[in-house]
Scaffold this active site. Sequence first.
Site, PDB file in Angstrom:
ATOM      1  N   LYS A  50      -6.814   7.651  -4.797  1.00 58.54           N
ATOM      2  CA  LYS A  50      -7.009   8.562  -6.646  1.00 58.54           C
ATOM      3  C   LYS A  50      -8.137   8.899  -6.641  1.00 58.54           C
ATOM      4  O   LYS A  50      -8.907   9.838  -7.294  1.00 58.54           O
ATOM      5  CB  LYS A  50      -6.118   7.159  -7.533  1.00 58.54           C
ATOM      6  CG  LYS A  50      -5.095   6.695  -7.108  1.00 58.54           C
ATOM      7  CD  LYS A  50      -4.571   8.053  -8.400  1.00 58.54           C
ATOM      8  CE  LYS A  50      -2.558   8.574  -8.583  1.00 58.54           C
ATOM      9  NZ  LYS A  50      -1.510   7.337  -7.796  1.00 58.54           N
TER      10      LYS A  50
ATOM     11  N   LYS B 226       4.500  14.151   1.337  1.00 55.83           N
ATOM     12  CA  LYS B 226       5.370  14.195   0.910  1.00 55.83           C
ATOM     13  C   LYS B 226       5.361  14.600  -0.123  1.00 55.83           C
ATOM     14  O   LYS B 226       4.516  15.114  -1.160  1.00 55.83           O
ATOM     15  CB  LYS B 226       5.085  12.645   0.282  1.00 55.83           C
ATOM     16  CG  LYS B 226       4.034  12.595  -1.041  1.00 55.83           C
ATOM     17  CD  LYS B 226       4.069  10.392  -1.341  1.00 55.83           C
ATOM     18  CE  LYS B 226       3.706  10.447  -2.380  1.00 55.83           C
ATOM     19  NZ  LYS B 226       3.896   9.676  -2.731  1.00 55.83           N
TER      20      LYS B 226
ATOM     21  N   LYS C  57       4.760  13.760  -7.359  1.00 58.49           N
ATOM     22  CA  LYS C  57       4.664  14.421  -9.234  1.00 58.49           C
ATOM     23  C   LYS C  57       3.446  14.893  -9.036  1.00 58.49           C
ATOM     24  O   LYS C  57       3.025  16.232  -9.046  1.00 58.49           O
ATOM     25  CB  LYS C  57       4.942  13.320 -10.338  1.00 58.49           C
ATOM     26  CG  LYS C  57       6.135  13.660 -11.037  1.00 58.49           C
ATOM     27  CD  LYS C  57       6.551  12.303 -11.136  1.00 58.49           C
ATOM     28  CE  LYS C  57       7.941  12.027 -10.815  1.00 58.49           C
ATOM     29  NZ  LYS C  57       7.741   9.704 -11.788  1.00 58.49           N
TER      30      LYS C  57
HETATM   31  P1  TYM Z   1       6.094   6.252  -8.193  1.00 59.87           P
HETATM   32  O1  TYM Z   1       6.262   6.049  -9.023  1.00 59.87           O
HETATM   33  O2  TYM Z   1       4.757   6.641  -7.300  1.00 59.87           O
HETATM   34  O3  TYM Z   1       6.995   5.236  -7.165  1.00 59.87           O
HETATM   35  C1  TYM Z   1       8.655   5.352  -7.420  1.00 59.87           C
HETATM   36  C2  TYM Z   1       8.955   4.682  -5.584  1.00 59.87           C
HETATM   37  O4  TYM Z   1       9.399   6.313  -4.961  1.00 59.87           O
HETATM   38  C3  TYM Z   1       8.760   5.794  -4.106  1.00 59.87           C
HETATM   39  N1  TYM Z   1       8.757   6.828  -3.948  1.00 59.87           N
HETATM   40  C4  TYM Z   1       8.813   7.630  -2.837  1.00 59.87           C
HETATM   41  N2  TYM Z   1      10.396   7.466  -1.292  1.00 59.87           N
HETATM   42  C5  TYM Z   1      10.257   7.949  -0.522  1.00 59.87           C
HETATM   43  N3  TYM Z   1       9.797   9.761  -0.187  1.00 59.87           N
HETATM   44  C6  TYM Z   1       8.668  10.024  -1.976  1.00 59.87           C
HETATM   45  N4  TYM Z   1       8.135  11.113  -1.718  1.00 59.87           N
HETATM   46  C7  TYM Z   1       8.525   9.262  -2.472  1.00 59.87           C
HETATM   47  N5  TYM Z   1       7.817   9.224  -3.979  1.00 59.87           N
HETATM   48  C8  TYM Z   1       8.182   8.152  -4.813  1.00 59.87           C
HETATM   49  C9  TYM Z   1       8.444   5.656  -4.327  1.00 59.87           C
HETATM   50  O5  TYM Z   1       7.844   4.879  -2.371  1.00 59.87           O
HETATM   51  C10 TYM Z   1       8.582   4.155  -4.964  1.00 59.87           C
HETATM   52  O6  TYM Z   1       8.803   3.233  -4.040  1.00 59.87           O
HETATM   53  N6  TYM Z   1       2.648   2.079  -7.339  1.00 59.87           N
HETATM   54  C11 TYM Z   1       4.203   2.193  -7.523  1.00 59.87           C
HETATM   55  C12 TYM Z   1       5.002   1.544  -9.155  1.00 59.87           C
HETATM   56  C13 TYM Z   1       5.578   0.386  -8.988  1.00 59.87           C
HETATM   57  C14 TYM Z   1       5.962  -0.529  -8.416  1.00 59.87           C
HETATM   58  C15 TYM Z   1       6.274  -2.153  -8.611  1.00 59.87           C
HETATM   59  C16 TYM Z   1       7.008  -0.560  -7.310  1.00 59.87           C
HETATM   60  C17 TYM Z   1       3.910  -0.538  -9.801  1.00 59.87           C
HETATM   61  N7  TYM Z   1       5.100  -1.982 -10.101  1.00 59.87           N
HETATM   62  C18 TYM Z   1       6.676  -3.091  -8.114  1.00 59.87           C
HETATM   63  C19 TYM Z   1       7.771  -1.539  -6.306  1.00 59.87           C
HETATM   64  C20 TYM Z   1       7.160  -3.028  -7.008  1.00 59.87           C
HETATM   65  C21 TYM Z   1       4.763   3.726  -7.810  1.00 59.87           C
HETATM   66  O7  TYM Z   1       3.232   4.385  -8.324  1.00 59.87           O
HETATM   67  O8  TYM Z   1       5.638   4.075  -6.980  1.00 59.87           O
END
Ligand code: TYM
Length: 329
Positions: A111, A194, A197
């Site tokens: 980031k 991957k 967004k």
């Molecule tokens: P975020 O919003 O980027 O993504 C949400 C969830 O989707 C999964 N994910 C993926 N899994 C497989 N392949 C992909 N291409 C892919 N893109 C996204 C992410 O692994 C995630 O599980 N920090 C987290 C959000 C969060 C969170 C938490 C998750 C905040 N607090 C507590 C679990 C528990 C995040 O940015 O995910």
Amino acid sequence: MDIVLSGIRSTGNLHLGNYYGALQNFIKMQEENKCFFFIADLHSLTTHPDPAMLHENVKNVLVNYLAAGIDPEKSVIYVQSDVPEISELYLYLNMHVYMGELAKTVSFKEKARKQPENVNAGLLTYPTLMAADIMIHNADKVPVGKDQEQHLEMTRRFARRFNNFYNVEYFKEPVAYNFGQELIKIPGLDGSGKMGKSEGNCIYLADSPKEIEKKVKRALTDSGPTEPNSVKPDYIENLFTIMRVVSTDEVIAHYEEKWNACEMRYGDMKKQLATDIIAVTSPIRERIIVLENDTEYLRKVAREGAEQARESASKTIRDVREIMGFKGF
Ligand code: TYM
């Protein structure tokens, strides 16, 4: 009954990566677990979103969650900022989290490289907030994609450290969870890493069949293998990886065979892949269209979800304050 917590940042609609990484399996398992699904709007603040868009993005995730099959009668769905106890736990945990370990986190370094003009403290302490999300309900399992593995490891470390420091056995050490046991990484169709967004390579649950066909058609391919049983280049392996989650075993075996025999017809494979993705997303998209206009229902879900989440969260905060030595006069 295990406690399961799944979170998605409120940065817009959900894509196939979110669906397979964090949701799909637990939608099926809502009966067997106590599930919490939340919308991480505090986490989205690290990129300084436009206030005019903040609510819209929270709403998108809520609508997508419900449309994907989360049932508020069985699971708790809530918005992170509606549960102030999370921010309180985040503050307490930060006192036991060190600059050095935060600065080493892969996601922080990434980031910081992507937004060098905005390396704020929230970005640095992002893993603490994520640990607070999980520990506030003392979750056992956290369905996540591969990219969140390190954050989960840090959560376990913070939980252990808290227990050791205060000489208690209070917090559990949560495990990352996905079916198949290996954590999933859904790739983009542009030959890059991957699906994400910020990578701009997503197939969204809300995409129309036409949009999906167009996106799959544009996926990077080549003129096909010339040696039987050759290793697939990454951008071809990506197509197969997506096929493995949306298509039947027969379909996958058929294209593996074609690949191995150097008889690949990418046009056919892409058509099949688009059809199979659409079969997954279409019913979700139809529900999105209905739900996004049902403000009354969304308000009710968010209100009741917040109440239930706060019930669980306030119990943790009461316990933590006691453990840490806070006392009333
Ligand atoms: P975020 O919003 O980027 O993504 C949400 C969830 O989707 C999964 N994910 C993926 N899994 C497989 N392949 C992909 N291409 C892919 N893109 C996204 C992410 O692994 C995630 O599980 N920090 C987290 C959000 C969060 C969170 C938490 C998750 C905040 N607090 C507590 C679990 C528990 C995040 O940015 O995910």
